[in-house]
Scaffold this active site. Structure first.
Site: not given
Lengths: 448, 472
Positions: B145, B231, B233, B274
């Protein structure tokens, strides 16, 4: 607020993580602990510790509640209208912040200043509280090892907010009671020289106006001197105006914004204002802070950095609605000021009748009380001894001046807006009893 | 001028990258079904817009919650004053339950080990501050990302050293890639403090395999003082097998609770941006069994707390287990459908994707459309797609991919119609490309691309007052 007991950590963490620049290991937490262990309650615990160390504004919630009753659109989502639908609001993570929110904040800030200064919504950067705003500005204006000059006494939280993760130092501008703790050019120069002697680069001056813990506004002439000083040294000025809406008499607050406007913004790019709704509106839980800067580069950079600390769009929506309602804000500002003034007068009178004087204040949620006549010794230790007695015998949690880095012992910050009037009366009664006891004891001791 | 810090004047904020430039182009000419049907379609935004109706209907059934009421009484005062950095306990309890549910209740979480932060952007940065010094490094598998360049490095001074992954094995993390990255850090004189992975991956859209997870855990086990941040998410967006395995499950299965040496070094990041599609509400968290990390991160969260108004709303929503169960299942169904739509649409243009089972995007293979196997060619192709095809997609180079020709294409932030239109445009473009490649490059095309290049560089150095958005 609890004290945490931690097991020693097996694996290495950063220096920042293990340092105690967060300030929470300080002895002043004893006051908090005493309150947590035995909190006053009018009905269930009338002999408990009364919390007077918390600068919260609890006097005007009814106004907010009434507004929300009558304006459900502030807490619900419309359909179709741009950015007012739930979907649009939930998706809105743009670090510029909702335009309607910034416009409402700007106009609120103008109202507080009696329209004597103009604020452009596009210069407002949103942050999750003034805590974040101050840290963010420090990251932008200074490098690790540099210093900000801050007048004493100051809000203890600055030790963490300005220094912890930034690595920036605070060098105190010493103020004292000889002139009501006002900042003087000599004190400014003195602080600057002190930094120089430590080979530390000074990046700016940070003032709180009205002051915490003094509860008093900074005079126009002093602001002008400070501006002259920062211009001459080519450094920044951060003016934390978080209590600006809590000045009892509107005409007594002069914002640095007004002075700059009157000068057509000459040299304004070194000035940055911090504001928040935590004190004036009593909404610390909602995390609403802003930075207003006259410097384009600071605005752009701050905006990008605010990614780490944005305000919930749900909350922005609520406040955009509330603060754009000029009738409401006008009523709120006026009523809130009046109520705070009444509280202030109540506590001042109550203290005075016990022979305790305070610094003449004109704003904020607290008064700066002078207990130096009651000190056994005019030292920091003497102050802490008195403070301990006040916590444990009088059962009031108040903030000793040394926690605010005050250079003169014996001063205490006492909050008055975070409790009912009844509770305030109880606190004053307890102080009366305490002072009587000391005086009687002194007399008795003297007669031997 | 009035000097600013080096942080203010450097560009570690990353906003001069092509990733953000595509944004700016979109802002200038955004597609609208009715008002601007020829505009640029935004496919660079990893937002989940598929399940708002579910949230809206819950809100309609529970009107009190957003109105600061509990059992009919106003709790405005209580919430307004609540700034405790420990967070609303009812909210943390609801969050840990939600996280457990997403993991099929194969792991449970303790709310006292959760730290709330204003989004995972804040969570990741906070972990850097807690775990590393300025100049230390974290290893990250590529592609990653683009926002990490800012989030992990900007104010912390921490460095990122890439773990190069390749299409040879579907971009999975290998032991040799890990070793190589570690060695590279040593050569750069960087102290490696840990590894950060995103699982499911952004931009790949795939979940980490059990092999990879074990590899990572073994690696940090073998290095004293090394941490692993996962992470997660996108954990709630897994819509296909092989299913999601959290690093926490791996630890649970391999180590006892008492094995502090390993539990103290693994930290999970999560957010509702998300899975629930609520990026505006700024709800993120750090989860760690390391008490010192939790204590330090909790104090640091003062700089980025979650609005109590929002904590309250979401605690009520997530406490409604009937709702969360229904939401997770339905949301996954819709994501699966959308992903299929994108994949088949791309197939019609002869374009393949990495096979994915999660996320809000696909990792698309356009290597065969490159003029040459170079990043310049990737940039050329990207510009054509943005300016000619009018699709904003993310070039792999912005994600630090080591192979040119890959692009991240989002599918959950637009209507079905718009997605279909995007596929149509792409199809025409590819057809055009194959016919023009028969003719070879013509001069006009070349000069157009050159002037676009100049213009793109000018964009990157000017300060735009465009809407720069947060993104993943």
């Amino acid at each position: 607020m609890g004290i945490e007991i931690e097991k020693p950590c097996v694996v290495e963490l950063s220096n920042i993580a293990v340092s105690n620049t967060h300030g929470e290991d300080s002895p002043y937490f004893a006051g908090w602990k005493a309150y947590d262990d035995n909190p006053y309650d009018e009905l269930t615990n009338p002999s408990g510790v009364i919390q007077m160390g918390l600068a919260e504004n609890q006097v005007s919630f009814d106004l907010l509640e009434k507004y929300l009753e009558e304006h459900s659109e502030a807490t619900t989502w419309g359909k179709g209208v741009r950015n007012s639908s739930f979907r649009d609001n939930a998706l809105f993570q743009d670090y510029h912040g909702l335009h309607s929110f910034r416009a409402a904040m700007a106009s609120f800030m103008e109202q507080i200043r009696g329209e004597r200064a103009k604020f452009e919504p596009d210069r407002l950067v949103i942050t999750a509280g003034a805590t974040a705003a101050n840290e963010l500005l420090t990251f932008i204006l200074a490098n690790p090892g540099d210093a900000l000059l801050v007048p004493t006494p100051y809000y203890p939280g600055f030790d963490r907010d300005l220094r912890w993760r930034t690595g920036v130092k605070i060098v105190p501008i010493h103020c004292d009671s000889s002139n009501n703790f006002q900042i003087t050019p000599e004190a400014l120069e003195g602080a600057y020289k002190e930094a120089e002697s430590m080979n530390t680069k000074v990046r700016g001056v940070l003032i709180t106006n009205p002051s915490n813990p003094l509860g008093a506004t900074i005079e126009r002439s002093v602001l002008e001197q400070i501006l002259e000083f920062v211009t001459r040294k080519n450094i920044h000025l951060v003016s934390d105006e978080i209590y600006s809406g809590s000045v009892f008499s509107p005409s007594e607050f002069v914002s640095v914004a007004e002075i700059l406007e009157a000068r057509n913004y000459k040299d304004a790019e070194r000035v940055h204002i911090v504001y928040s709704l935590s004190k004036d509106l009593g909404l610390p839980g909602f995390r609403v802070g802003t930075i207003y800067s006259y410097n384009d580069k600071v605005v752009t950079t701050a905006r990008r950095m605010s990614s780490f600390t944005l305000i919930s769009s749900q909350t922005q929506h609520l406040l955009a609605s509330m603060l754009s309602d000029k009738d409401f804000t006008e009523l709120y500002i006026r009523t809130n000021r009046e109520r705070l003034r009444k509280r202030y007068e109540m506590i001042i009178e109550g203290l005075r009748s016990n022979g305790i004087e305070c610094l003449k204040g004109n704003g904020g949620l607290f008064c700066w009380m002078n207990m130096s006549p009651l000190l056994e010794k005019a030292t920091k230790e003497g102050e802490l001894k008195l403070w301990n007695a006040i916590i444990h015998q009088v059962k009031l949690n108040i903030s000793p001046g040394s926690s605010c880095h005050c250079s003169e012992p014996g001063w205490f910050r006492v909050c008055f807006a975070n409790m009912s009037e009844n509770t305030l009366q109880v606190a004053l009664e307890r102080i009366r009893n305490f002072v009587d006891k000391i005086r009687t004891h002194t007399l008795t001791a003297g007669s031997n | 001028m009035r000097l600013l810090s080096t942080k203010a004047t450097c560009n570690s904020h990353g906003q001069d990258s092509s990733y953000f430039l595509g944004w700016q182009e979109y802002e200038k000419n955004p597609y609208d079904e009715i008002l601007n049907p020829k505009g640029i379609i935004q496919m660079g935004l990893a937002e989940n817009q598929l399940s708002f109706d579910l949230l809206e209907s819950w809100l309609a059934k529970n009107p009190d919650v957003s109105g600061f009421k509990r059992d009919g009484k106003s709790i405005l005062r209580e919430l307004a004053l609540f700034q405790d950095y420990h967070g609303l306990s009812s909210f943390k309890e609801a969050m840990v339950d939600f996280m457990a549910e997403i993991r099929g209740n194969r792991v449970t979480f303790d709310p006292d080990h959760m730290v709330l932060t204003a989004g995972s952007t804040s969570a990741n940065e906070t972990l850097m501050f807690c775990l590393a010094e300025k100049g230390d490094a974290f290893l990250l598998p590529t592609p990653y990302y683009p926002g990490f360049d800012r989030d992990l490095k900007w104010r912390t001074g921490v460095e990122i050293v890439p773990i190069h992954c390749s299409s040879d094995n579907n971009f999975q993390i290998t032991e040799s890639a890990l070793e190589q990255a570690y060695e590279e850090a040593q050569n750069l004189n960087l102290n490696v403090k840990g590894i950060l992975v995103t699982n499911p991956s952004n931009p790949l859209g795939t979940t980490l395999s059990l092999e990879e997870l074990n590899l990572l855990v073994d690696f940090i086990s073998g290095h004293k003082n090394m941490h692993l941040i996962s992470d997660e998410i996108y954990s709630g967006t897994v819509f296909n097998s092989p299913g999601f395995v959290s690093v926490m499950e791996v630890l649970n299965n391999r180590f006892s609770d008492a094995d502090e040496a390993i539990w103290d070094r693994v930290h999970v990041v999560y957010s509702l941006s998300k899975d629930l599609g609520l990026p505006g509400f700024r709800v993120g968290c750090i989860y760690s069994e390391n008490d010192t990390v939790v204590a330090a991160a909790t104090k640091m969260s003062s700089f980025g707390l979650v609005s109590s108004q929002t904590q309250y709303l979401l605690s009520a929503m997530l406490e409604d287990k009937k709702f969360t169960r229904k939401y997770l299942v339905e949301n996954q169904k819709r994501l699966r459908r959308r992903q299929k739509m994108l994949v088949s649409g791309l197939e019609k243009s002869g374009i393949k994707c990495l096979e994915s089972n999660a996320g809000l995007f696909c990792w698309v293979d356009m290597r065969h459309l490159l003029k040459s196997n170079t990043f310049e060619a990737e940039m050329d192709l990207w510009k054509r797609i943005v300016y000619d095809v009018k699709l904003n997609i993310s070039p792999g180079s912005s994600c630090h991919c080591s192979e040119p020709g890959w692009f991240r294409v989002c599918f959950a932030n637009m209507s079905e119609q718009t997605l279909k239109l995007a596929m149509k445009r792409l199809k025409s473009f590819v057809a055009e490309l194959s016919s023009s490649s028969d003719n070879g490059d013509n001069k006009a095309h070349q000069s157009k691309r050159k002037s676009l290049t100049k213009w793109v560089f000018r964009l990157s150095s000017r300060d735009h007052r465009q809407r720069d958005q947060e993104e993943r």
